[in-house]
Design a protein around this motif. Structure first.
Motif, PDB file in Angstrom:
ATOM      1  N   ARG A  81     -24.798   1.864 -21.312  1.00  0.00           N
ATOM      2  CA  ARG A  81     -24.946   3.296 -21.555  1.00  0.00           C
ATOM      3  C   ARG A  81     -25.184   4.065 -20.262  1.00  0.00           C
TER       4      ARG A  81
ATOM      5  N   ALA B 249     -21.820   4.458 -18.754  1.00  0.00           N
ATOM      6  CA  ALA B 249     -21.004   5.453 -19.452  1.00  0.00           C
ATOM      7  C   ALA B 249     -21.456   6.869 -19.095  1.00  0.00           C
TER       8      ALA B 249
ATOM      9  N   ALA C 107     -22.732   8.212 -28.023  1.00  0.00           N
ATOM     10  CA  ALA C 107     -21.684   8.515 -27.048  1.00  0.00           C
ATOM     11  C   ALA C 107     -21.429  10.017 -26.980  1.00  0.00           C
TER      12      ALA C 107
ATOM     13  N   ALA D 157     -12.665   8.194 -28.947  1.00  0.00           N
ATOM     14  CA  ALA D 157     -13.422   8.486 -27.723  1.00  0.00           C
ATOM     15  C   ALA D 157     -12.864   9.715 -27.020  1.00  0.00           C
TER      16      ALA D 157
END
Lengths: 204, 204, 204, 204
Positions: free
Chosen positions: B13, B16, C16, D16
């Motif tokens: 994470r 990302a 995300a 995504a």
């Protein structure tokens, strides 16, 4: 030097980074749209009508970046490894992608002015360089099967290589046309996008 | 206190999140490119020619951020765990990355003016601080093998540590040069990028 | 109605998406930094010196968002499921996060003017509301162990709940201070960030 | 032509990419918030009060994009495959999502002016087109179970199809109202968002 198992992870991270750049560049296009009434006395309705080249360029650029993202996505179905050279070539591609909001702004602001041809040359020229960057990227990855999966057949590679050479031809046409008619050049570019959208959905 | 199995997920994470900031900062560079004809009477062609420092700075910053992203990517091949201190140090690195669109804008706007040296000092200074932040980050992660994988050999760590100290040297040179010649300083910075691009592709 | 196996995937996607918003908001802060010489006759050096409140606010906001991202990251170590209510509450948190570049701009532009207190009230007020949103989010997730993993002990939950209530207290102090001294209020906010940065690294 | 195992990966990458665009568009909304005192002599306090339509439009657009992201997220719980047509339709949806910061800016700047109705028509019209795009996307994915998982029951599909048709009805109402009252149109749009927020949390 690198452990074998990290290859897939590196490829995934390059894809994710590229996706981020594509997603931001496509969203940044909206900053090219301005309130047509600021510093002007037209009504909003007339202003928006007069801004049609801006919306036209917005849709053209959005569609082109979207198709290029789909193409990138598709290319990575064949690629199993990445190396530093590939990352740099991919970075060059992304550089031209991030330039798109700027060239779109130029063409939208000038397509009705005496600078229309200059703006269209810059716009078509950028897409031409993008298409060249695509070809170099693919040639690097596919020559000698360098970065491809072992399961990819040579004739698949040849088919893609052939498809990729079509884009520079189209965009060089748009580039030549830009010297004579800015609008015709932009229309050529949107026709290329439409052509790819239609053939892409059929070729699957 | 944390379950062992979540370590990899936390590292992913952080990667990302960092990728998002890199991708976004690199794309925001395009906002530094302006239509040269707005509020001016030059033709678009002359305006774009006159804007060459902006394009030069755009390419320099884009390349540098791209290489730093590749470097970040590479560093995370060695890192298996993250802790709070590492996150904060990584955050400091990202702070300087997000400053790049601003310092790029400054150097592009002023490189031909009497403020050229100030702008170049800020530009080179930011890259110098970035290089220092890289070294602190790596030292923290690697000292005593704190956050590295068990499979990483000590001589690999030493090689990277040695490579990392080169960047502050180069950028401190660019910083000193900036007081005398803004252009020479920016050229130094792009030479550093070129050097890393070439050695990175060779050293693999 | 949902298959059990998709729970983890939904949680990952919410993380995300949140990471994306955090990363963009933190990078957008750079747009608050302006070339101090545009439309002014000061030198770049003097202009940058005079812009110190902007850099101060930039660093304060960057650090605060970074710590909040780390906190979000940490919270999701305990959360195993998400539902619609949690997504909406998380969205409220993100709304305040995306407001940060705006409130930072306000406080940076006005901290030396007669509007300093208004700007500081808005700035501190936003962080106060953010802290409240954090508490509501955590209370929703943790009450009756609603969205937490089964392996999380009740005393861990209580520890976090206690830690979370400290932030609204600090920020309400900054809010009260803002009515008297804008600078003292911003200094309070950066002290809160520093406090969290230090305790976070120690409490691990 | 594509290996079976890459289907899930493609779906994940489309998700995504879409998440990136959603997250970026929702964060870009903040650029519509301007310092009300620049080029004006009002105090910051009065300026912020006078800017209430901007904040109102910000919250409306943020909430709507957040709910659409949640909806996108939910739709992908049912989708197991993507094809080129679906990617293009999803791209059309994203095009309208990225337009939201622009239409929000228009409605916020003009809701108190004589151009209020034009701005509200553009704003409501964009959400109407978005709702149509959602329906086309879902119809394409679900007709003949084209892209859905085998475990999805026909009555689940019908329930979603029915829910999706409600949005165009609401937004066409907002569009009609916009010709008479801009404010009533924006209020209708926020009521739609509130309705979806409440029913979404109940229907789970």
């Amino acid at each position: 030097m690198k452990p074998e198992s990290s290859e897939e992870r590196e490829t995934d991270r390059l894809e994710a980074f590229s996706d981020g750049v594509f997603a931001f560049a496509i969203t940044l296009l909206v900053l090219g749209l301005k309130d047509p009434t600021s510093g002007s006395s037209v009504s909003l309705f007339q202003g928006l009508l007069g801004e049609w080249p801006t919306f036209f360029a917005f849709v053209t650029s959005f569609t082109t970046i979207l198709l290029m993202w789909m193409n990138h996505h598709n290319m990575f179905n064949y690629i199993r490894r990445v190396d530093r050279e590939f990352m740099l070539l991919n970075g060059t591609l992304l550089l031209f992608i991030t330039l798109t909001p700027f060239t779109t702004l130029l063409v939208a602001s000038h397509i009705l002015s005496s600078d229309a041809n200059t703006a269209a040359v810059v716009y078509a020229g950028e897409f031409f360089l993008l298409a060249i960057a695509w070809n170099i990227l693919w040639r690097y990855a596919s020559s000698g099967h360098r970065l491809l999966g072992k399961d990819i057949a040579p004739n698949q590679v040849r088919t893609i290589t052939r498809q990729y050479w079509v884009a520079p031809l189209f965009y060089s046409l748009a580039l030549v046309v830009a010297f004579f008619s800015a609008l015709a050049s932009v229309v050529t570019i949107i026709l290329v996008a439409a052509f790819y959208a239609v053939t892409a959905t059929m070729s699957e």
